[in-house]
Motif scaffolding. Structure first.
Motif, PDB file in Angstrom:
ATOM      1  N   MET A  74     -15.657 -12.134  -7.124  1.00  0.00           N
ATOM      2  CA  MET A  74     -16.829 -12.161  -8.368  1.00  0.00           C
ATOM      3  C   MET A  74     -17.094 -11.789 -10.069  1.00  0.00           C
ATOM      4  O   MET A  74     -16.203 -12.089 -10.309  1.00  0.00           O
ATOM      5  CB  MET A  74     -17.865 -10.713  -8.388  1.00  0.00           C
ATOM      6  CG  MET A  74     -18.174 -10.088  -6.922  1.00  0.00           C
ATOM      7  SD  MET A  74     -19.515  -8.625  -7.348  1.00  0.00           S
ATOM      8  CE  MET A  74     -18.578  -7.627  -8.005  1.00  0.00           C
ATOM      9  N   ALA A  75     -17.934 -12.539 -10.112  1.00  0.00           N
ATOM     10  CA  ALA A  75     -17.684 -13.264 -12.008  1.00  0.00           C
ATOM     11  C   ALA A  75     -17.570 -11.430 -12.700  1.00  0.00           C
ATOM     12  O   ALA A  75     -17.914 -10.705 -12.271  1.00  0.00           O
ATOM     13  CB  ALA A  75     -19.276 -13.239 -12.894  1.00  0.00           C
ATOM     14  N   TYR A  76     -17.146 -11.827 -13.916  1.00  0.00           N
ATOM     15  CA  TYR A  76     -16.403 -10.980 -14.306  1.00  0.00           C
ATOM     16  C   TYR A  76     -17.419  -9.444 -14.895  1.00  0.00           C
ATOM     17  O   TYR A  76     -17.227  -8.299 -15.091  1.00  0.00           O
ATOM     18  CB  TYR A  76     -16.235 -11.704 -15.836  1.00  0.00           C
ATOM     19  CG  TYR A  76     -15.089 -10.134 -16.778  1.00  0.00           C
ATOM     20  CD1 TYR A  76     -14.302  -9.992 -17.007  1.00  0.00           C
ATOM     21  CD2 TYR A  76     -15.775  -9.480 -18.072  1.00  0.00           C
ATOM     22  CE1 TYR A  76     -13.759  -8.039 -17.524  1.00  0.00           C
ATOM     23  CE2 TYR A  76     -15.904  -8.780 -18.630  1.00  0.00           C
ATOM     24  CZ  TYR A  76     -13.975  -8.036 -17.906  1.00  0.00           C
ATOM     25  OH  TYR A  76     -13.788  -6.896 -19.253  1.00  0.00           O
ATOM     26  N   GLY A  77     -18.462  -9.952 -15.299  1.00  0.00           N
ATOM     27  CA  GLY A  77     -19.570  -9.084 -15.647  1.00  0.00           C
ATOM     28  C   GLY A  77     -20.309  -8.143 -14.252  1.00  0.00           C
ATOM     29  O   GLY A  77     -20.398  -7.296 -14.476  1.00  0.00           O
ATOM     30  N   ASP A  78     -19.807  -8.995 -12.860  1.00  0.00           N
ATOM     31  CA  ASP A  78     -20.496  -7.799 -12.014  1.00  0.00           C
ATOM     32  C   ASP A  78     -19.083  -6.958 -11.498  1.00  0.00           C
ATOM     33  O   ASP A  78     -19.469  -5.901 -10.923  1.00  0.00           O
ATOM     34  CB  ASP A  78     -20.987  -9.410 -10.552  1.00  0.00           C
ATOM     35  CG  ASP A  78     -22.036  -9.709 -10.876  1.00  0.00           C
ATOM     36  OD1 ASP A  78     -22.705  -9.597 -11.530  1.00  0.00           O
ATOM     37  OD2 ASP A  78     -22.064 -11.000 -10.366  1.00  0.00           O
ATOM     38  N   LYS A  79     -17.955  -7.331 -12.225  1.00  0.00           N
ATOM     39  CA  LYS A  79     -16.607  -6.616 -11.120  1.00  0.00           C
ATOM     40  C   LYS A  79     -17.102  -5.205 -12.435  1.00  0.00           C
ATOM     41  O   LYS A  79     -17.082  -4.163 -11.980  1.00  0.00           O
ATOM     42  CB  LYS A  79     -15.616  -7.003 -11.913  1.00  0.00           C
ATOM     43  CG  LYS A  79     -15.204  -7.646 -10.802  1.00  0.00           C
ATOM     44  CD  LYS A  79     -13.864  -9.219 -11.121  1.00  0.00           C
ATOM     45  CE  LYS A  79     -13.478  -9.766 -10.270  1.00  0.00           C
ATOM     46  NZ  LYS A  79     -12.647 -10.834 -10.519  1.00  0.00           N
ATOM     47  N   LYS A  80     -17.323  -5.899 -13.681  1.00  0.00           N
ATOM     48  CA  LYS A  80     -17.401  -4.399 -14.543  1.00  0.00           C
ATOM     49  C   LYS A  80     -18.670  -3.401 -14.385  1.00  0.00           C
ATOM     50  O   LYS A  80     -18.543  -2.359 -13.883  1.00  0.00           O
ATOM     51  CB  LYS A  80     -17.683  -4.630 -16.054  1.00  0.00           C
ATOM     52  CG  LYS A  80     -16.977  -5.648 -16.663  1.00  0.00           C
ATOM     53  CD  LYS A  80     -16.093  -4.280 -17.223  1.00  0.00           C
ATOM     54  CE  LYS A  80     -15.568  -4.013 -18.705  1.00  0.00           C
ATOM     55  NZ  LYS A  80     -14.570  -3.072 -19.177  1.00  0.00           N
TER      56      LYS A  80
END
Ligand SMILES: Nc1ncnc2c1ncn2[C@@H]1O[C@H](COP(=O)(O)OP(=O)(O)OP(=O)(O)O)[C@@H](O)[C@H]1O
Ligand SMILES: [Mg+2]
Length: 258
Positions: free
Chosen positions: A154-160
């Motif tokens: 997943m993209a970083y923003g989705d991981k957060k």
């Protein structure tokens, strides 16, 4: 909800926290701010039992009951309803997004190995319930369509946001967020801000560590400022922004990095 009394933590004789005293009121957002190295993450680690304070008291109040938690291991503190996110993401990268959220319900799964092997009907029913709750949490953070993805892709923003889904899925008493919008763009930050407002509306108690001052000052009910391990100010966003010690701490750190 959470009382910190004279909490200190030393690393090899060097103080990272000195006599930290403040309260986190129930149903509010308390922001914990301070320059890099002020001790914010160390304090979250002390509250969650990752670190044991050198001295001082940390207690969790529930109604008229108050329980000292500073000597408990992290799994016991998590069972009391304290959840968190991490400054540096800590996801199970190879597990699915859904399984990562299910990990946040670990305390409630409560099945023995034998029961699991027998796959008793009750257990299957329970598993379905937990899965539904995990899917609801993913939906709330806009990640339901990625439930089967390995978390690692997943993209970083989705991981957060996945960390937020995992921390909130069990509806804990207290949620500690260590820089939830660090590295996010303006749109993603706004989405997280709305989620945090919604959690407060639902009665959740949040302790928010964040460097994004616009977010903190617009959102927090109370702001606690740490500098070099000491609380130098505590009050409403307005009070804290006008406090000369706070301005000095921030200007000092800007000069040091300039
Ligand atoms: N495990 C450790 N061992 C030794 N020193 C540590 C350890 N963890 C933190 N420190 C030190 O304690 C101090 C506080 O660090 P901490 O990570 O809590 O700061 P912070 O306020 O979270 O900073 P940032 O805003 O950069 O995340 C720093 O001087 C750091 O180097
Ligand atoms: Mg930190």
């Amino acid at each position: 909800m959470l009382h910190l009394d004279a909490v200190s933590k030393q690393f090899g004789g060097l103080p990272a926290l000195s006599d930290v005293t403040f309260r986190v009121p129930q149903g509010q957002i308390t922001a914990l701010i301070g320059p890099n190295g002020a001790g914010k993450s160390t304090l979250i680690n002390c509250i969650t039992g990752v670190l044991t304070p050198t001295c001082g008291s940390i207690s969790l109040a529930n109604g008229t009951n108050s329980q000292e938690i500073s000597t408990l291991p992290s799994h016991a503190i998590s069972r009391l309803g304290v959840a968190r996110t991490f400054q540096n993401l800590k996801l199970f990268e190879r597990l699915s997004v859904l399984d990562n959220v299910l990990a946040g319900l670990n305390n409630e799964a409560g099945s023995s190995l034998i029961m699991a092997l027998l796959r008793l009907p009750y257990l299957r029913h329970r598993e379905r319930q937990l899965k539904l709750r995990a899917l609801e949490a993913l939906d709330r953070f806009g990640l339901a369509d990625k439930a089967d993805w390995p978390a690692g892709v997943m993209a970083y923003g989705d991981k957060k946001r996945l960390e937020l889904a995992r921390a909130t899925v069990s509806q804990p008493q207290l949620i500690l967020l260590d820089e939830p919008v660090a590295g996010l763009n303006a749109t993603e930050t706004l989405a997280v801000e709305q989620q945090l407002r919604r959690l407060r509306q639902e009665g959740q108690t949040l302790l928010l560590v964040e460097h994004d001052m616009e977010l903190v000052m617009g959102l927090a009910d109370q702001v606690v400022v740490l500098d070099s391990g000491c609380v130098i100010a505590c009050g409403t966003p307005d009070e804290v922004q006008k406090n000369p010690r706070v301005l000095e701490a921030y200007l000092g750190s800007m000069e040091a990095t300039a």
